[in-house]
Design an enzyme around this catalytic site. Structure first.
Site, PDB file in Angstrom:
ATOM      1  N   HIS A 123       0.804  -1.213   0.000  1.00  0.00           N
ATOM      2  CA  HIS A 123       0.000   0.000   0.000  1.00  0.00           C
ATOM      3  C   HIS A 123       0.840   1.267   0.000  1.00  0.00           C
ATOM      4  CE1 HIS A 123       0.851   0.651   4.324  1.00  0.00           C
ATOM      5  NE2 HIS A 123       0.776  -0.669   4.411  1.00  0.00           N
ATOM      6  N   ASP A 124       0.408   2.214  -0.826  1.00  0.00           N
ATOM      7  CA  ASP A 124       0.980   3.559  -0.894  1.00  0.00           C
ATOM      8  C   ASP A 124       2.396   3.600  -1.455  1.00  0.00           C
ATOM      9  OD1 ASP A 124      -1.338   4.869   0.478  1.00  0.00           O
ATOM     10  OD2 ASP A 124      -0.638   3.645   2.157  1.00  0.00           O
ATOM     11  N   GLY A 141       4.961  -0.976   2.679  1.00  0.00           N
ATOM     12  CA  GLY A 141       4.145   0.206   2.500  1.00  0.00           C
ATOM     13  C   GLY A 141       4.961   1.489   2.452  1.00  0.00           C
TER      14      GLY A 141
END
Length: 262
Positions: A123-124, A141
């Site tokens: 994520h991200d 992340g």
């Protein structure tokens, strides 16, 4: 969608946007908020879900899962996205997750990348162009992976770490700190062992720039003062755009410390 080829066993949910010339193979599942660009190929047994866009001519191989929710206990179902660029090759069992609200809400992958079997983009993460993740490597992340980076097989990049343009990470390496552009990192607990000279030569970088990069590396390794102080002095002296890129990277904002030359 009129020019797409969709296998009868595939599930394409209402609302999905399918570009011209797409091929969606057997037993694929495409969610209602997915956008596939022109000429995207899903080989078979591919899942593309969430608010995910996949760029033109990207090919995704069997059992990849693209756009699922983050593996983050703080995620509470907020609306986030995954954006994948054009002409990527995403091999078997690759996973790429959507972003989180706390990380900006978007995971981005650039163009012309190769994501080999079993690798993971969390994520991200912000991944540049022409990046290669070798088999079973993983980005945690919030990582920033700049253009032309290679991450070796079975390697991991810690959350929030930045890896500068043109760097190479050896196989079976854990990277816990930022890696300067064109750096060479290897070892079980990643160490900055030099420059990615092979990559620079393959790219056709002028000999004068390679010589300047070598001199800069020596100054960063052996100069007086703290690492960032050496980088500041280097920035005042250099005439090389490649060295300037390293200086700007070192002096930029980061949540991690740096791998420094031994």
């Amino acid at each position: 969608m009129s020019n797409a080829t969709i296998h009868p066993s595939a599930v394409v949910e209402d609302g999905a946007r399918i570009g011209d010339g797409c091929v969606i193979g057997p037993f694929c599942h495409v969610g209602p908020e997915v956008t596939l660009g022109r000429g995207v190929v899903l080989k078979s047994h591919v899942v593309v879900t969430g608010e995910t866009s996949v760029g033109d001519e990207t090919v995704i191989f069997p059992f990849a899962v693209i756009g699922e929710v983050p593996q983050d206990l703080k995620f509470k179902g907020e609306k986030t996205r995954l954006v994948v660029g054009a002409r990527n090759r995403i091999r078997e069992h690759v996973t790429m997750n959507a972003g989180t609200e706390g990380g900006g809400g978007v995971t981005r992958v650039g163009d012309d990348g190769l994501f080999m079997a079993g690798c993971h983009v969390a994520h991200d993460a912000q991944v540049g162009d022409r990046v290669i993740l070798v088999n079973n490597s993983a980005l945690a992340g919030h990582c920033v992976i700049e253009d032309d980076v290679i991450v070796g097989g079975l390697s991991g990049v810690h959350q929030w770490v930045r890896v500068g343009r043109g760097a190479i990470i050896g196989a079976v390496t854990m990277v816990t700190n930022d890696v300067m552009p064109y750096g060479l990192v290897q070892g079980p607990r990643g160490k900055l062992d030099g420059l990615n000279l092979v990559g620079l030569k393959r790219k056709g970088v002028a000999r004068s720039d390679i010589t300047a990069l070598r001199a800069a590396f020596q100054m960063l390794a052996q100069g007086e003062g703290a690492f960032q102080e050496r980088a500041r002095r280097l920035g005042e002296e250099t005439q090389s755009d490649y060295v300037r890129e390293i200086v700007d990277f070192i002096l930029g904002d980061s949540d991690r410390s740096f791998l420094t030359p031994g």
